[in-house]
Write a protein that holds these residues in place. Sequence first.
Motif, PDB file in Angstrom:
ATOM      1  N   PHE A 173      -9.468 -24.108  13.133  1.00  0.00           N
ATOM      2  CA  PHE A 173      -9.393 -24.671  11.790  1.00  0.00           C
ATOM      3  C   PHE A 173     -10.771 -24.668  11.123  1.00  0.00           C
ATOM      4  N   SER A 174     -11.824 -24.943  11.882  1.00  0.00           N
ATOM      5  CA  SER A 174     -13.180 -24.918  11.308  1.00  0.00           C
ATOM      6  C   SER A 174     -13.534 -23.536  10.784  1.00  0.00           C
ATOM      7  N   LEU A 175     -13.176 -22.498  11.535  1.00  0.00           N
ATOM      8  CA  LEU A 175     -13.401 -21.127  11.053  1.00  0.00           C
ATOM      9  C   LEU A 175     -12.644 -20.898   9.752  1.00  0.00           C
ATOM     10  N   ALA A 176     -11.377 -21.307   9.720  1.00  0.00           N
ATOM     11  CA  ALA A 176     -10.559 -21.122   8.520  1.00  0.00           C
ATOM     12  C   ALA A 176     -11.098 -21.932   7.347  1.00  0.00           C
ATOM     13  N   ASP A 177     -11.503 -23.165   7.589  1.00  0.00           N
ATOM     14  CA  ASP A 177     -12.010 -24.022   6.515  1.00  0.00           C
ATOM     15  C   ASP A 177     -13.305 -23.462   5.924  1.00  0.00           C
ATOM     16  N   THR A 178     -14.153 -22.915   6.761  1.00  0.00           N
ATOM     17  CA  THR A 178     -15.376 -22.272   6.264  1.00  0.00           C
ATOM     18  C   THR A 178     -15.008 -21.064   5.409  1.00  0.00           C
ATOM     19  N   ALA A 179     -14.019 -20.306   5.844  1.00  0.00           N
ATOM     20  CA  ALA A 179     -13.565 -19.149   5.052  1.00  0.00           C
ATOM     21  C   ALA A 179     -13.019 -19.593   3.701  1.00  0.00           C
ATOM     22  N   LEU A 180     -12.312 -20.718   3.668  1.00  0.00           N
ATOM     23  CA  LEU A 180     -11.797 -21.251   2.398  1.00  0.00           C
ATOM     24  C   LEU A 180     -12.941 -21.565   1.437  1.00  0.00           C
ATOM     25  N   ALA A 181     -13.920 -22.282   1.930  1.00  0.00           N
ATOM     26  CA  ALA A 181     -15.065 -22.654   1.085  1.00  0.00           C
ATOM     27  C   ALA A 181     -15.795 -21.420   0.585  1.00  0.00           C
ATOM     28  N   PHE A 182     -15.963 -20.435   1.459  1.00  0.00           N
ATOM     29  CA  PHE A 182     -16.692 -19.232   1.072  1.00  0.00           C
ATOM     30  C   PHE A 182     -15.914 -18.384   0.083  1.00  0.00           C
ATOM     31  N   ALA A 183     -14.590 -18.364   0.175  1.00  0.00           N
ATOM     32  CA  ALA A 183     -13.793 -17.635  -0.813  1.00  0.00           C
ATOM     33  C   ALA A 183     -14.004 -18.230  -2.196  1.00  0.00           C
ATOM     34  N   CYS A 184     -14.085 -19.551  -2.256  1.00  0.00           N
ATOM     35  CA  CYS A 184     -14.338 -20.211  -3.546  1.00  0.00           C
ATOM     36  C   CYS A 184     -15.725 -19.862  -4.067  1.00  0.00           C
ATOM     37  N   MET A 185     -16.723 -19.902  -3.187  1.00  0.00           N
ATOM     38  CA  MET A 185     -18.087 -19.551  -3.601  1.00  0.00           C
ATOM     39  C   MET A 185     -18.153 -18.115  -4.096  1.00  0.00           C
ATOM     40  N   ALA A 186     -17.466 -17.207  -3.406  1.00  0.00           N
ATOM     41  CA  ALA A 186     -17.461 -15.802  -3.810  1.00  0.00           C
ATOM     42  C   ALA A 186     -16.827 -15.629  -5.187  1.00  0.00           C
ATOM     43  N   ALA A 187     -15.906 -16.525  -5.532  1.00  0.00           N
ATOM     44  CA  ALA A 187     -15.260 -16.488  -6.848  1.00  0.00           C
ATOM     45  C   ALA A 187     -16.074 -17.241  -7.900  1.00  0.00           C
ATOM     46  N   GLY A 188     -17.205 -17.809  -7.487  1.00  0.00           N
ATOM     47  CA  GLY A 188     -18.105 -18.439  -8.452  1.00  0.00           C
ATOM     48  C   GLY A 188     -17.936 -19.934  -8.633  1.00  0.00           C
ATOM     49  N   VAL A 189     -17.290 -20.605  -7.692  1.00  0.00           N
ATOM     50  CA  VAL A 189     -17.144 -22.061  -7.797  1.00  0.00           C
ATOM     51  C   VAL A 189     -17.455 -22.724  -6.462  1.00  0.00           C
ATOM     52  N   SER A 190     -17.904 -23.965  -6.543  1.00  0.00           N
ATOM     53  CA  SER A 190     -18.028 -24.800  -5.349  1.00  0.00           C
ATOM     54  C   SER A 190     -16.786 -25.664  -5.301  1.00  0.00           C
ATOM     55  N   ALA A 191     -16.164 -25.717  -4.135  1.00  0.00           N
ATOM     56  CA  ALA A 191     -14.920 -26.472  -4.001  1.00  0.00           C
ATOM     57  C   ALA A 191     -14.854 -27.091  -2.614  1.00  0.00           C
ATOM     58  N   VAL A 192     -14.075 -28.140  -2.518  1.00  0.00           N
ATOM     59  CA  VAL A 192     -13.828 -28.786  -1.233  1.00  0.00           C
ATOM     60  C   VAL A 192     -12.337 -28.723  -0.942  1.00  0.00           C
ATOM     61  N   THR A 193     -11.998 -28.750   0.325  1.00  0.00           N
ATOM     62  CA  THR A 193     -10.596 -28.714   0.715  1.00  0.00           C
ATOM     63  C   THR A 193      -9.960 -30.064   0.420  1.00  0.00           C
ATOM     64  N   GLN A 194      -8.940 -30.043  -0.406  1.00  0.00           N
ATOM     65  CA  GLN A 194      -8.212 -31.256  -0.764  1.00  0.00           C
ATOM     66  C   GLN A 194      -7.053 -31.480   0.202  1.00  0.00           C
ATOM     67  N   SER A 195      -6.404 -30.404   0.587  1.00  0.00           N
ATOM     68  CA  SER A 195      -5.351 -30.475   1.598  1.00  0.00           C
ATOM     69  C   SER A 195      -5.233 -29.106   2.241  1.00  0.00           C
ATOM     70  N   ALA A 196      -4.762 -29.097   3.481  1.00  0.00           N
ATOM     71  CA  ALA A 196      -4.585 -27.833   4.185  1.00  0.00           C
ATOM     72  C   ALA A 196      -3.497 -27.997   5.235  1.00  0.00           C
ATOM     73  N   HIS A 197      -2.760 -26.922   5.412  1.00  0.00           N
ATOM     74  CA  HIS A 197      -1.710 -26.883   6.419  1.00  0.00           C
ATOM     75  C   HIS A 197      -1.954 -25.659   7.283  1.00  0.00           C
ATOM     76  N   ILE A 198      -2.045 -25.878   8.582  1.00  0.00           N
ATOM     77  CA  ILE A 198      -2.291 -24.759   9.490  1.00  0.00           C
ATOM     78  C   ILE A 198      -1.088 -24.560  10.397  1.00  0.00           C
TER      79      ILE A 198
END
Length: 134
Positions: free
Chosen positions: A55-80
């Motif tokens: 999950f940590s690997l996936a959560d880091t990927a989520l944050a980085f996808a947002c950064m690559a799109a030009g925004v800083s974001a935090v995970t509000q909810s996630a289902h694995i």
Amino acid sequence: MRIVNQLQAVLAADAASTNLSIKVLDANETQVVLGMTVTKSMTNGYKICHGGVIFSLADTALAFACMAAGVSAVTQSAHIEYIQAGQLGEHLTATSKIIHRHKRHLLCDVEVLNQQAEIVAIVHSRQRVIQTER
């Protein structure tokens, strides 16, 4: 290449991800690919990769996808969904994509694959934008 360099700089300051030896493998404005190798310290009592590490690997990927799109974001909810175990010594990759954006909310998906390109886990998440970078 510019996005990869930006993400690598952010990763260098991310102690949790650095301790997991997560690396940026590829990135563009629509998806990010991160990778790590499962070490003994990442395994649980069953000698498989701890779900929290995946999950940590996936959560880091989520944050980085947002950064690559030009925004800083935090995970509000996630289902694995764990499909199969990550094994000691396996190289796992996490590919994250933003699938929908509405105002300050992003929906993102991540696929975590092993080195045989088999699905280890799938994550569906909602990200909350905290800052627009571009």
